[in-house]
Design a protein around this motif. Structure first.
Motif, PDB file in Angstrom:
ATOM      1  N   LEU A  48      11.704  -4.747  16.229  1.00  8.56           N
ATOM      2  CA  LEU A  48      10.554  -5.173  15.436  1.00  8.56           C
ATOM      3  C   LEU A  48       9.323  -4.453  15.982  1.00  8.56           C
ATOM      4  O   LEU A  48       9.057  -4.526  17.185  1.00  8.56           O
ATOM      5  CB  LEU A  48      10.359  -6.689  15.557  1.00  8.56           C
ATOM      6  N   PRO A  49       8.597  -3.750  15.136  1.00 11.34           N
ATOM      7  CA  PRO A  49       7.421  -3.036  15.663  1.00 11.34           C
ATOM      8  C   PRO A  49       6.328  -4.017  16.071  1.00 11.34           C
ATOM      9  O   PRO A  49       6.072  -5.001  15.376  1.00 11.34           O
ATOM     10  CB  PRO A  49       6.981  -2.171  14.482  1.00 11.34           C
ATOM     11  N   LEU A  50       5.690  -3.760  17.192  1.00 12.11           N
ATOM     12  CA  LEU A  50       4.615  -4.636  17.657  1.00 12.11           C
ATOM     13  C   LEU A  50       3.477  -4.686  16.646  1.00 12.11           C
ATOM     14  O   LEU A  50       2.756  -5.679  16.566  1.00 12.11           O
ATOM     15  CB  LEU A  50       4.105  -4.183  19.018  1.00 12.11           C
ATOM     16  N   GLU A  51       3.324  -3.642  15.851  1.00 18.89           N
ATOM     17  CA  GLU A  51       2.280  -3.608  14.824  1.00 18.89           C
ATOM     18  C   GLU A  51       2.452  -4.726  13.800  1.00 18.89           C
ATOM     19  O   GLU A  51       1.495  -5.173  13.181  1.00 18.89           O
ATOM     20  CB  GLU A  51       2.274  -2.253  14.111  1.00 18.89           C
ATOM     21  N   LEU A  52       3.673  -5.193  13.646  1.00 10.95           N
ATOM     22  CA  LEU A  52       3.963  -6.281  12.711  1.00 10.95           C
ATOM     23  C   LEU A  52       3.147  -7.527  13.054  1.00 10.95           C
ATOM     24  O   LEU A  52       2.727  -8.278  12.180  1.00 10.95           O
ATOM     25  CB  LEU A  52       5.458  -6.601  12.757  1.00 10.95           C
ATOM     26  N   TYR A  53       2.885  -7.724  14.325  1.00 11.80           N
ATOM     27  CA  TYR A  53       2.208  -8.937  14.772  1.00 11.80           C
ATOM     28  C   TYR A  53       0.692  -8.859  14.626  1.00 11.80           C
ATOM     29  O   TYR A  53      -0.007  -9.798  14.973  1.00 11.80           O
ATOM     30  CB  TYR A  53       2.636  -9.257  16.204  1.00 11.80           C
TER      31      TYR A  53
ATOM     32  N   ASP B  73       0.964  -2.149  10.043  1.00 11.32           N
ATOM     33  CA  ASP B  73      -0.222  -2.862  10.527  1.00 11.32           C
ATOM     34  C   ASP B  73      -1.457  -2.607   9.673  1.00 11.32           C
ATOM     35  O   ASP B  73      -2.452  -3.329   9.781  1.00 11.32           O
ATOM     36  CB  ASP B  73      -0.510  -2.527  11.992  1.00 11.32           C
ATOM     37  N   GLN B  74      -1.412  -1.614   8.805  1.00 12.42           N
ATOM     38  CA  GLN B  74      -2.534  -1.317   7.917  1.00 12.42           C
ATOM     39  C   GLN B  74      -2.593  -2.268   6.718  1.00 12.42           C
ATOM     40  O   GLN B  74      -3.578  -2.296   5.994  1.00 12.42           O
ATOM     41  CB  GLN B  74      -2.459   0.136   7.446  1.00 12.42           C
ATOM     42  N   LEU B  75      -1.538  -3.053   6.528  1.00  9.70           N
ATOM     43  CA  LEU B  75      -1.476  -3.999   5.404  1.00  9.70           C
ATOM     44  C   LEU B  75      -2.124  -5.316   5.831  1.00  9.70           C
ATOM     45  O   LEU B  75      -1.496  -6.373   5.846  1.00  9.70           O
ATOM     46  CB  LEU B  75      -0.030  -4.219   4.968  1.00  9.70           C
TER      47      LEU B  75
ATOM     48  N   LEU C 126       3.658   5.950   4.419  1.00 13.82           N
ATOM     49  CA  LEU C 126       2.563   5.889   3.452  1.00 13.82           C
ATOM     50  C   LEU C 126       2.383   4.495   2.859  1.00 13.82           C
ATOM     51  O   LEU C 126       1.355   4.197   2.264  1.00 13.82           O
ATOM     52  CB  LEU C 126       2.792   6.891   2.320  1.00 13.82           C
ATOM     53  N   LEU C 127       3.369   3.645   3.043  1.00 13.93           N
ATOM     54  CA  LEU C 127       3.270   2.266   2.556  1.00 13.93           C
ATOM     55  C   LEU C 127       2.017   1.591   3.109  1.00 13.93           C
ATOM     56  O   LEU C 127       1.423   0.732   2.469  1.00 13.93           O
ATOM     57  CB  LEU C 127       4.521   1.491   2.976  1.00 13.93           C
ATOM     58  N   GLY C 128       1.585   2.004   4.281  1.00 11.59           N
ATOM     59  CA  GLY C 128       0.387   1.449   4.901  1.00 11.59           C
ATOM     60  C   GLY C 128      -0.884   1.695   4.101  1.00 11.59           C
ATOM     61  O   GLY C 128      -1.913   1.080   4.368  1.00 11.59           O
TER      62      GLY C 128
END
Length: 153
Positions: free
Chosen positions: A103-108, A84-86, A58-60
């Motif tokens: 490391l999640p690819l969404e981080l990039y 990735d929603q941030l 939910l942090l997103g």
């Protein structure tokens, strides 16, 4: 605003004083752990030793968040892909925790990121070449993890 308050309650319920703050009538913008702009949370800074457990997906939902700083706590598990929603995030500090996984690819996809601090966790895997997509990145701290392979060129 209620969604952000609920999510903060979820995060803080993992710590000692979270329930008291979340159930008080005080606006979350006055809790001392966040900064707000036009009522939306733009900065979250949770002090050392305050929370344990996993970062909730939910942090997103904090889409206006510019800075997320939760160093030196007892966070476990992996970084949720919902990070990735941030999309406004410029500063991410999760150093000195017990985070695991790759490391999640969404981080990039966080292309505004200028500071990425993930040192002193238990993160594994390789450092993906997608790191190069973070063209605004000025500070990168990944030491004291168990990465494999070479740093991408």
């Amino acid at each position: 605003f209620m969604v952000e308050r609920f999510i903060l309650k979820v995060i803080l319920n993992q710590g000692e004083n979270g329930i008291e703050l979340a159930e008080s009538g005080i606006s979350q913008c006055e809790w001392g752990i966040v900064e707000c702009n036009d009522g939306y949370i733009t900065k979250m800074e949770i002090q050392k030793g305050t929370i344990t457990g996993k970062l909730p997906p939910l942090l997103g939902k904090f889409t206006n968040l510019i800075s997320l700083s939760i160093p030196d706590n007892a966070l476990t598990g992996s970084i949720p892909s919902e990070i990735d929603q941030l999309t406004a995030l410029q500063h991410l500090d999760l150093e000195l925790n017990k985070l695991t996984g790759n490391l999640p690819l969404e981080l990039y996809q966080l292309t505004k990121l200028k500071y990425l601090g993930l040192s002193s966790n238990k993160i594994t895997g390789s450092i993906p070449t997608e790191l190069g997509q973070l063209t605004e990145l000025k500070y990168l701290y990944l030491y004291n993890n168990t990465f494999a392979g070479n740093f991408p060129s």
